[in-house]
Structures are given as C-alpha cells and as structure tokens.
Design a protein around this motif. Structure first.
Motif, mmCIF file in Angstrom:
data_model
loop_
_atom_site.group_PDB
_atom_site.id
_atom_site.type_symbol
_atom_site.label_atom_id
_atom_site.label_comp_id
_atom_site.label_asym_id
_atom_site.label_seq_id
_atom_site.Cartn_x
_atom_site.Cartn_y
_atom_site.Cartn_z
ATOM 1 N N MET A 81 -50.448 -8.892 38.204
ATOM 2 C CA MET A 81 -49.565 -9.431 39.232
ATOM 3 C C MET A 81 -48.116 -9.155 38.844
ATOM 4 S SD MET A 81 -49.177 -13.361 40.600
ATOM 5 C CE MET A 81 -50.947 -13.546 40.812
ATOM 6 N N ARG A 82 -47.333 -8.610 39.756
ATOM 7 C CA ARG A 82 -45.932 -8.296 39.502
ATOM 8 C C ARG A 82 -45.059 -9.403 40.092
ATOM 9 N NH1 ARG A 82 -47.012 -2.889 42.626
ATOM 10 N NH2 ARG A 82 -48.056 -4.564 43.772
ATOM 11 N N VAL A 83 -44.306 -10.058 39.230
ATOM 12 C CA VAL A 83 -43.569 -11.261 39.631
ATOM 13 C C VAL A 83 -42.092 -11.091 39.316
ATOM 14 C CG1 VAL A 83 -43.364 -13.759 39.368
ATOM 15 C CG2 VAL A 83 -45.611 -12.667 39.130
ATOM 16 N N LEU A 84 -41.245 -11.365 40.313
ATOM 17 C CA LEU A 84 -39.803 -11.400 40.132
ATOM 18 C C LEU A 84 -39.359 -12.861 40.060
ATOM 19 C CD1 LEU A 84 -36.883 -10.266 40.180
ATOM 20 C CD2 LEU A 84 -37.051 -10.260 42.695
ATOM 21 N N ILE A 85 -38.633 -13.202 38.996
ATOM 22 C CA ILE A 85 -38.084 -14.553 38.854
ATOM 23 C C ILE A 85 -36.568 -14.465 38.952
ATOM 24 C CG2 ILE A 85 -37.861 -16.578 37.366
ATOM 25 C CD1 ILE A 85 -40.518 -15.828 36.086
ATOM 26 N N LEU A 86 -36.011 -15.029 40.010
ATOM 27 C CA LEU A 86 -34.568 -15.056 40.210
ATOM 28 C C LEU A 86 -34.038 -16.382 39.669
ATOM 29 C CD1 LEU A 86 -34.420 -13.645 43.858
ATOM 30 C CD2 LEU A 86 -33.840 -12.447 41.749
ATOM 31 N N HIS A 87 -33.075 -16.300 38.749
ATOM 32 C CA HIS A 87 -32.589 -17.505 38.084
ATOM 33 C C HIS A 87 -31.107 -17.334 37.783
ATOM 34 C CE1 HIS A 87 -32.128 -15.741 33.994
ATOM 35 N NE2 HIS A 87 -33.007 -14.884 34.460
ATOM 36 N N GLU A 88 -30.528 -18.322 37.085
ATOM 37 C CA GLU A 88 -29.154 -18.213 36.612
ATOM 38 C C GLU A 88 -29.043 -18.921 35.265
ATOM 39 O OE1 GLU A 88 -24.535 -18.827 38.017
ATOM 40 O OE2 GLU A 88 -26.040 -20.330 38.486
ATOM 41 N N ILE A 89 -29.727 -18.391 34.284
ATOM 42 C CA ILE A 89 -29.619 -18.900 32.913
ATOM 43 C C ILE A 89 -29.192 -17.730 32.049
ATOM 44 C CG2 ILE A 89 -30.835 -19.954 30.976
ATOM 45 C CD1 ILE A 89 -32.703 -21.288 32.924
ATOM 46 N N ASP A 90 -27.919 -17.670 31.744
ATOM 47 C CA ASP A 90 -27.387 -16.546 30.975
ATOM 48 C C ASP A 90 -27.377 -16.816 29.478
ATOM 49 O OD1 ASP A 90 -27.072 -14.901 33.074
ATOM 50 O OD2 ASP A 90 -24.898 -15.027 33.208
ATOM 51 N N ASN A 117 -49.289 -11.348 33.282
ATOM 52 C CA ASN A 117 -48.658 -10.721 34.437
ATOM 53 C C ASN A 117 -47.425 -9.918 34.023
ATOM 54 O OD1 ASN A 117 -50.483 -11.943 36.356
ATOM 55 N ND2 ASN A 117 -49.403 -13.868 35.972
ATOM 56 N N GLU A 118 -46.921 -9.134 34.956
ATOM 57 C CA GLU A 118 -45.731 -8.316 34.709
ATOM 58 C C GLU A 118 -44.527 -8.995 35.350
ATOM 59 O OE1 GLU A 118 -43.928 -3.928 35.864
ATOM 60 O OE2 GLU A 118 -46.105 -4.226 35.791
ATOM 61 N N TYR A 119 -43.540 -9.351 34.530
ATOM 62 C CA TYR A 119 -42.404 -10.135 35.020
ATOM 63 C C TYR A 119 -41.108 -9.337 34.997
ATOM 64 C CZ TYR A 119 -45.582 -14.069 34.528
ATOM 65 O OH TYR A 119 -46.657 -14.905 34.651
ATOM 66 N N THR A 120 -40.317 -9.565 36.021
ATOM 67 C CA THR A 120 -38.939 -9.113 36.049
ATOM 68 C C THR A 120 -38.063 -10.354 36.144
ATOM 69 O OG1 THR A 120 -39.417 -6.980 37.102
ATOM 70 C CG2 THR A 120 -37.181 -7.833 37.324
ATOM 71 N N LEU A 121 -37.238 -10.575 35.122
ATOM 72 C CA LEU A 121 -36.307 -11.698 35.146
ATOM 73 C C LEU A 121 -34.946 -11.181 35.572
ATOM 74 C CD1 LEU A 121 -37.157 -13.566 31.815
ATOM 75 C CD2 LEU A 121 -38.280 -13.712 34.025
ATOM 76 N N ALA A 131 -50.118 -10.518 24.887
ATOM 77 C CA ALA A 131 -49.724 -10.443 26.293
ATOM 78 C C ALA A 131 -48.290 -10.917 26.470
ATOM 79 C CB ALA A 131 -50.677 -11.298 27.144
ATOM 80 N N PHE A 132 -47.915 -11.961 25.732
ATOM 81 C CA PHE A 132 -46.543 -12.462 25.819
ATOM 82 C C PHE A 132 -45.557 -11.411 25.310
ATOM 83 C CE2 PHE A 132 -42.931 -14.551 23.772
ATOM 84 C CZ PHE A 132 -42.412 -15.262 24.839
ATOM 85 N N THR A 133 -45.885 -10.790 24.201
ATOM 86 C CA THR A 133 -45.012 -9.756 23.639
ATOM 87 C C THR A 133 -44.826 -8.609 24.625
ATOM 88 O OG1 THR A 133 -45.742 -10.314 21.398
ATOM 89 C CG2 THR A 133 -44.680 -8.169 21.711
ATOM 90 N N ARG A 134 -45.929 -8.160 25.235
ATOM 91 C CA ARG A 134 -45.835 -7.074 26.217
ATOM 92 C C ARG A 134 -44.960 -7.494 27.391
ATOM 93 N NH1 ARG A 134 -51.477 -6.668 25.502
ATOM 94 N NH2 ARG A 134 -51.755 -7.655 27.542
ATOM 95 N N SER A 135 -45.119 -8.752 27.815
ATOM 96 C CA SER A 135 -44.341 -9.245 28.948
ATOM 97 C C SER A 135 -42.858 -9.230 28.642
ATOM 98 C CB SER A 135 -44.791 -10.676 29.298
ATOM 99 O OG SER A 135 -44.048 -11.169 30.380
ATOM 100 N N VAL A 136 -42.480 -9.705 27.444
ATOM 101 C CA VAL A 136 -41.067 -9.728 27.073
ATOM 102 C C VAL A 136 -40.511 -8.316 26.935
ATOM 103 C CG1 VAL A 136 -39.436 -10.397 25.260
ATOM 104 C CG2 VAL A 136 -41.203 -11.997 26.008
ATOM 105 N N LEU A 137 -41.296 -7.408 26.368
ATOM 106 C CA LEU A 137 -40.835 -6.030 26.232
ATOM 107 C C LEU A 137 -40.621 -5.379 27.593
ATOM 108 C CD1 LEU A 137 -43.034 -4.797 23.240
ATOM 109 C CD2 LEU A 137 -40.571 -5.272 23.242
#
Length: 440
Positions: free
Chosen positions: A1-10, A33-37, A394-400
């Motif tokens: 699942m490809r998920v985009l998370i729109l946030h404002e935490i810099d 899942n595959e995330y784009t932050l 899986a977490f490592t792959r997600s962050v990378l």
C-alpha cells in the motif's frame, strides 16, 4: 500500500511526543507499506504531484494551516499547491483536532478535497462541524492521541515506586486564548486554583502554565513517573468559531490593550455566545498519567465514557472549592492504589485507546473504502504474527524509502548537498525516535 502522510513536524527533537506518535503511527505499526512523508514546509515537487497513492493522510498538524495568517494568502497557497490532492483517486483520511476553530473553513476544505473519512475527536458534534464534508465522508470517533506500546514499556523504566516519588502533585497546561471560552480556560485555571487552595498543606507541587516549562520527549514521561498525583480535565472549547472572526476580534483587542480581561474580551467579541455548548475531548495526558501509575485528580467529565469519579480518580471542582475533601482523599493510600489500578484497567486495558487498534481500524477503513471506490489496493495489516526481526526490517526499508523520496525531491529543486546532510540528520532523528519505540 502506498501512503502519503501530509504533516508539519520539522523538528522531531522539539516536537511533543504525542504529536510525533500521532503523525507517524502508521510507519511504526504497519511498516510493511510504502510511505511518503511530506511536511507542508517542504517544496511540492513534480515527483510528489505525479506519484500514485492508495491512501493520503491529512495529519492534525497539516490541517492547522486553516488558521494560518494571513488566511487569504497562507491557506489559499496551501490549497493551490496541493490541488493535486483534490484530483487524486486515493482514499483520503483527515485527522483534525480543535474542530470548533475555523469550523467552516475546515468543512469546506475537506469537502472540496473529497475526503473519504474523518476521525472526529468531538464526534457528538460532527453534524454541526461537517454539513458539507459529511455528505461525502464517513465520520467516525477519534481521539487526540492514543497509547503507544513503547511508552508503556519505557514507563516501566522511568516510573518511581509511588511512595518514593518526589512530586506530590504535578501538572502542565497551556493557557488558552479567550476565543476558546470559559471551558477552554479551565485547564490553566485549574492549576492556579489548585496551587492557591493547597497552599500551606506541606505538599510538593510542580504545577506550571508557563510556556518555558513545557516538557517534551522522554522528559515528559519521566516527570509523570515521578508524580504521585496529576491534575487534569477534558480539553476543548465552549465557543464555535466558523470563520475565525472571534479569534480576529480577540487578537485585535489585545493588540490595542494587552491587559484586557477575559470579561472585557467576552463583552466585545462573543457576548452571550459562551457556554451554550461544550466541545470536549479526552486528551493524551489522561492516558499517559494512567501509564505512569499516577493517581489522577480530575474535574468530572465524560472522559470517553471510560472513567467515573471516585472509582477511577479523585474529583475536584473547577474552582477547587472542595480542596479540603480532595486533600483528605489524597491521604488514603489504599483508596488511591485502587483508583490507580482501576484507571489503568479502564484505559490501558481497553484496546480502543491504543495506537495498535487505531492503525488496525484505519487500515481496515482504507481497504473498505478502496473496495467501494473500485480501487485495487494491496493492503497490509499490522503483521502481529510476524517476527520482531521482520518488523524491524520492514521499518528500516520504510524509512529508507522516505529518505530516498526526500533526496529525489531535493535534487529536483537543486538544493545544495549541505541541505541534504541536514535532511539526513533530521531523518536520522526520526529513525531513532520511532525505532527505539518499536524495540520498546
């Protein structure tokens, strides 16, 4: 699942731990899942606009841009730059808070973007909040924060045995502006009243509403783990501000007269409007204090239907007029131990207050809505049967993947390598912040 998370935490290091947990809970509990932050302060690139997503999450911090100033410029810019979200076929989910603030702008925003699901923290008032968005979106009950598994494990290290705790009563609260009404003022006034009424009783109080005394990260859990008792009440407002006019009026008056009293601001800006309804929600502090094994002293309220005065907490009046009775009950160690245990069972023992349950429900909602929309979403659950090593991988792959997306974006807009190095440091903090919590 490809998920985009729109946030404002810099800045992860200075962010409240509840904000970080809330914005990035999917990465921790469903790392397959595959995330784009994407922070709203980052540039919107062609890669982001053209990428196909199965789900788009509008985090609490992203949606606070509805009250950015000047509204005519800031919010309009956001809506223009992210217009591709409105056109996307992805399942769109909103996680708003403070829904009584700029309510009409929020409703129009979510309606125009055709949001499919809204987690409302003031769910009983959702019909009032979302007359437009509610025609398309499903609206379900949400919380301002949930229990993180790692916080429970970390508190076992931080928590001091009850009798050895150095602080008798601890409390931190933000002084809310007048446009949240008398209900919004309760949090800060509670601390002031309690400190005054308990004066001379030989109690070690660590109570503050000063912004400089805010505790973030692990320091907050360490603080709670050293408090025998904590104060608290429900969060919210007793005013609704559809377009931000109340806020504009209050802030304009304060610019002319910074010492204006609440009563003066009420007469000038919202005479006769306050306390007609209370828009309340349970705050993360209640859950964190329960994890810490701190006996809670609370203003009676709904508390998501989970807590009862006397059984789960010591009830205190908003003006602390029953301070003598509160103090008497604080001396009953047996009763307080029973309250601590009962509160722990009611909150930590209830799955609905946990991020793990929230993420599971969120993923199920995405799959269900995706099926109704005819989307071919390949979903991943929590992977509870998976080995810990598999989840870490899986977490490592997600962050990378998140990091590589950021690098690609920076290359597209021609940022210099020094910025990439800074970005790598920020993402490194994210890995450390979320990674150690998985291990917890």
């Amino acid at each position: 699942m490809r998920v985009l998370i729109l946030h404002e935490i810099d800045d992860i290091a200075s962010a409240r731990r509840t904000s970080v947990n809330h914005a990035f809970c999917l990465i921790k509990y469903a790392p397959q899942n595959e995330y784009t932050l994407h922070s709203v302060r980052q540039p919107v690139t062609s890669r982001l606009r053209n990428q196909c997503f199965d789900a788009i999450i509008l985090d609490t911090t992203f949606l606070t841009w509805r009250w950015a100033k000047p509204k005519s410029l800031r919010l309009d810019r956001i809506l223009d730059e992210y217009a591709f979200i409105a056109k996307s076929d992805a399942v769109k989910i909103a996680l708003p808070q403070d829904e009584y603030d700029h309510t009409e702008l929020l409703d129009n925003w979510l309606a125009d973007w055709k949001v499919d699901l809204i987690y409302s923290v003031c769910h009983e008032h959702s019909d009032e909040f979302y007359p437009r968005a509610g025609k398309h979106a499903a609206i379900v009950e949400g919380l301002t924060g949930y229990i993180d598994d790692a916080d429970v494990a970390m508190m076992q290290r931080f928590s001091v045995p009850f009798r050895e705790r150095k602080i008798d009563v601890g409390y931190r609260a933000k002084t809310l502006p007048a446009y949240f009404g008398r209900f919004g003022r309760m949090k800060s006034e509670l601390g002031d009243h309690f400190r005054s009424m308990m004066s001379g009783r030989d109690l070690k109080l660590d109570i503050s509403t000063h912004p400089g005394d805010v505790l973030v990260g692990d320091a907050w859990l360490q603080f709670l783990g050293n408090c025998k008792f904590t104060l608290g009440c429900e969060s919210g407002s007793s005013l609704i501000d559809p377009k931000g006019k109340l806020r504009e009026c209050v802030e304009s008056r304060l610019r002319r007269n910074p010492s204006a009293s609440f009563e003066e601001l009420e007469r000038a800006c919202f005479s006769g409007q306050d306390m007609k309804r209370a828009y309340s929600a349970i705050g993360p502090r209640l859950l964190e204090a329960a994890i810490a094994g701190s006996c809670q002293i609370l203003i009676p309220g709904r508390y998501a239907g989970a807590l009862n005065p006397g059984e789960h907490y010591i009830p205190v009046e908003p003006d602390c007029s029953n301070a003598d009775e509160v103090f008497r009950q604080m001396q009953d160690d047996g009763a307080n131990e029973a309250r601590i245990n009962a509160c722990y069972r009611a909150l930590i023992g209830n799955p609905k207050f946990h991020y793990r349950h929230f993420v599971s429900d969120l993923l199920a909602q995405i799959r269900s809505i995706g099926d109704r929309k005819g989307l071919a979403i390949v979903g991943a659950g929590l992977g509870e049967a998976a080995k810990e090593a598999d989840l870490r991988e899986a977490f490592t792959r997600s962050v990378l993947r998140v990091y590589q997306n950021h690098v690609d974006d920076m290359k597209e807009i021609g940022f210099v390598p020094n910025f990439l190095h800074t970005l790598a440091v920020v993402l490194g903090r994210l890995v450390l912040t979320l990674g150690h919590r998985i291990r917890g």
